[in-house]
Write a protein that holds these residues in place. Structure first.
Motif, mmCIF file in Angstrom:
data_model
loop_
_atom_site.group_PDB
_atom_site.id
_atom_site.type_symbol
_atom_site.label_atom_id
_atom_site.label_comp_id
_atom_site.label_asym_id
_atom_site.label_seq_id
_atom_site.Cartn_x
_atom_site.Cartn_y
_atom_site.Cartn_z
ATOM 1 N N PRO A 179 0.817 -1.228 0.000
ATOM 2 C CA PRO A 179 0.000 0.000 0.000
ATOM 3 C C PRO A 179 0.848 1.275 0.000
ATOM 4 O O PRO A 179 0.514 2.242 -0.697
ATOM 5 N N ALA A 180 1.943 1.269 0.733
ATOM 6 C CA ALA A 180 2.812 2.451 0.771
ATOM 7 C C ALA A 180 3.475 2.672 -0.583
ATOM 8 O O ALA A 180 3.599 3.812 -1.053
ATOM 9 N N LEU A 181 3.887 1.592 -1.230
ATOM 10 C CA LEU A 181 4.498 1.709 -2.554
ATOM 11 C C LEU A 181 3.489 2.266 -3.551
ATOM 12 O O LEU A 181 3.796 3.151 -4.345
ATOM 13 N N ASN A 182 2.284 1.721 -3.512
ATOM 14 C CA ASN A 182 1.265 2.169 -4.465
ATOM 15 C C ASN A 182 0.923 3.646 -4.285
ATOM 16 O O ASN A 182 0.594 4.334 -5.242
ATOM 17 N N ARG A 183 1.001 4.124 -3.057
ATOM 18 C CA ARG A 183 0.677 5.525 -2.809
ATOM 19 C C ARG A 183 1.833 6.445 -3.180
ATOM 20 O O ARG A 183 1.600 7.552 -3.663
ATOM 21 N N CYS A 184 3.068 5.985 -2.967
ATOM 22 C CA CYS A 184 4.180 6.943 -2.971
ATOM 23 C C CYS A 184 5.339 6.672 -3.928
ATOM 24 O O CYS A 184 6.097 7.601 -4.238
ATOM 25 N N ALA A 185 5.523 5.448 -4.392
ATOM 26 C CA ALA A 185 6.751 5.154 -5.150
ATOM 27 C C ALA A 185 6.634 5.603 -6.600
ATOM 28 O O ALA A 185 5.621 5.391 -7.249
ATOM 29 N N GLU A 191 5.933 7.472 6.960
ATOM 30 C CA GLU A 191 4.874 7.247 7.960
ATOM 31 C C GLU A 191 4.028 6.032 7.597
ATOM 32 O O GLU A 191 3.653 5.237 8.458
ATOM 33 N N SER A 192 3.751 5.900 6.299
ATOM 34 C CA SER A 192 2.942 4.785 5.842
ATOM 35 C C SER A 192 3.670 3.460 6.084
ATOM 36 O O SER A 192 3.086 2.477 6.562
ATOM 37 N N LEU A 247 2.668 0.313 8.520
ATOM 38 C CA LEU A 247 2.536 -1.050 7.988
ATOM 39 C C LEU A 247 3.533 -2.018 8.637
ATOM 40 O O LEU A 247 3.545 -3.208 8.325
ATOM 41 N N GLY A 248 4.393 -1.471 9.491
ATOM 42 C CA GLY A 248 5.332 -2.334 10.217
ATOM 43 C C GLY A 248 6.547 -2.751 9.409
ATOM 44 O O GLY A 248 7.191 -3.748 9.723
ATOM 45 N N VAL A 249 6.872 -1.998 8.361
ATOM 46 C CA VAL A 249 8.055 -2.335 7.560
ATOM 47 C C VAL A 249 9.081 -1.215 7.693
ATOM 48 O O VAL A 249 8.790 -0.054 7.382
ATOM 49 N N ALA A 250 10.266 -1.572 8.158
ATOM 50 C CA ALA A 250 11.331 -0.577 8.272
ATOM 51 C C ALA A 250 11.813 -0.175 6.884
ATOM 52 O O ALA A 250 12.015 -1.032 6.028
ATOM 53 N N VAL A 251 11.951 1.122 6.675
ATOM 54 C CA VAL A 251 12.550 1.588 5.415
ATOM 55 C C VAL A 251 13.651 2.585 5.748
ATOM 56 O O VAL A 251 13.568 3.307 6.739
#
Lengths: 321, 321
Positions: free
Chosen positions: A201-207, A282-283, A287-291
């Motif tokens: 979901p974070a990738l789809n929103r921001c990448a 933040e997203s 989602l509990g994934v360290a970036v």
């Protein structure tokens, strides 16, 4: 045991409704409405991509994981997969039992099931090929290309664990003394990639562009930038390391090359436009994934060491071929 | 040559738009609206499913053909395919050039293109795995099950050519004298299956159940009937033979067993309700595909020789495993 019995015993229990009990000639998938399908295929060969002596369920986890990692990088939710398996003359029912159970566990953990496939015998090495299918909103697949100069470069999780795990595992298989920095965590990371589906979901929103890190961070970062006609600026001091990898590097700093070029990470590498950076961070956290932010897309390549000085890399990526 | 160069040189020219130039991590398919997807995967191993010495383009034609044959049997129009290829240490650029060109030709002949895949090296035998995707109107895939007692049993083309071609080819590879009945047509049929895609409209209109004949007519007919909880009544005198197979059987009647159980036919076997029979025959003729009525779905099995007397078959199908 003939092929029909073998499929009924080991693989039919893993089949989803699309697999039609693995008793027909093909699988049947009604595509989710409004979606594009994302398709990826990877082959693994004993003695090349894993050791024949590796635990069968780790082989299953790896074969599925490397494919699901590609789907995650494209922002696609996995739907299912097909498996072709070529078994060598010395295969055993015990191996296949452990393998199929491991495959079922790995599939279930990712919310998918087996669609179909084929089982054959081979005079050579055990060989697996998986084709995985995923779905993404129409027109929204995240491409490798699409980044712009100035976009920030992020990577998920930690880098280099599997490359170090491979060094450790090879010593073990070849009967040599384990390196002083050995840690089961590293071999675990080599055996069982964890596809970063949670990050979708974070990738789809921001990448703006993404790929998975499978052939080494340096080479893959270069490939990502090159796909967008740009170059990469990497800050090696920002590359995220696990405690085990950090300890190994303290013991032997020359391992840093393997960490950066060894591959098998199956983490997500992505470009994010600056005005999406906070949202992405933040997203991902939610989602509990360290970036970790490890650099940016640039006009000219710069790989900077922890001291900020440029570093030269000869070999840039592990070749799975 | 590294993997990236190899893909760019040999496989990128075969890619359709879905393949994104084979430069991304996955393929992207927008499913045709109102359709279900039909998915099938088959693996081929040198020394098992073909001879390592076979012409590379025949290996390509076979690998793709066996998959498209499954799609045709399900009434699904092919969309494209993914290929994983494991190359042995002695692979040559000449082999790969011929293989990829043959694959391109075979794909083009079926109106499809390459979606993606993976190329790896293997210490063992050359291994190919293809996953093919097809589309069929939603809810209309032809299943293996679905036949009723009384339905007529049809088969397309001719049966046994490839099984005889294999006998002839094996003698050649092993340096033995060719059988007296040898005919290049038979080896051709072994090398290059012709998936019966042309028959799809007739199947979609008329077939109650279908599968392709890949493991031997006797065993596959039994499997088709069994899937519908029934049995098969087969009239061996009605099994369609090519002139070359007919000549071989005249020279050596014991070859009939190989014809009926040898497999690799890649013809379509289907059940058709009696009131659709004329329509099916006329439709097949209009589509230019010969079909022969070889029996029917029955409550009890009966395999009847040319003289109408029952025949017993011990071995019923070739095992590709």
């Amino acid at each position: 045991m003939n092929e029909v019995d073998l499929i009924a015993r080991y693989f039919a229990p893993l089949a989803g409704p699309e697999g039609l009990g693995l008793g027909d000639d093909a699988a049947l998938l009604t595509p989710p409405p409004g979606c594009d399908l994302v398709l990826t295929a990877d082959a693994l060969v004993a003695g090349r991509h894993f050791f024949a002596q590796d635990p069968p369920e780790s082989v299953a986890a790896k074969a599925l994981g490397v494919n699901l990692s590609d789907l995650a990088a494209k922002g696609a939710e996995p739907l299912g997969f097909l498996l072709t398996l070529a078994l060598p003359p010395d295969w055993t029912e015990g191996w296949l039992d452990d393998f199929s159970k491991g495959l079922g566990t790995a599939a279930k953990a990712s919310g998918i099931a087996l669609f179909g496939g084929d089982t054959v015998s081979t005079p050579g090495a055990l060989t697996l090929s998986i084709t995985a299918l995923g779905a993404v909103a129409h027109g929204r697949m995240i491409r490798r290309a699409g980044a712009r100069v100035g976009d920030l470069l992020y990577v998920s999780g930690t880098i280099g664990d599997a490359a170090l795990g491979l060094i450790q595992r090879r010593a073990q298989v070849e009967g040599r003394a384990a390196p002083g920095w050995s840690d089961d965590f590293l071999v675990e990371r080599y055996w069982r990639p964890r596809p970063r589906l949670a990050l979708i979901p974070a990738l789809n929103r921001c990448a703006s562009a993404a790929m998975d890190v499978s052939d080494g961070l340096i080479g893959d970062a270069r490939a990502l930038a090159r796909a967008s006609g740009a170059a990469v600026e990497l800050r090696l001091g920002h590359v995220p390391l696990s405690p085990a990898a950090g300890a190994a590097l303290s013991a032997d700093p020359t391992l840093f090359d393997a960490v950066l070029t060894g591959g098998d990470d199956y983490e997500i590498l992505c470009a994010v436009a600056p005005d999406h950076a906070v949202g992405f961070e933040e997203s991902a956290e939610a989602l509990g994934v360290a970036v970790a932010r490890i650099g940016r897309i640039a006009e000219r390549e710069a790989i900077l060491g922890s001291d900020g000085a440029p570093v030269i890399f000869g070999r840039d990526r592990f070749s799975h071929f």
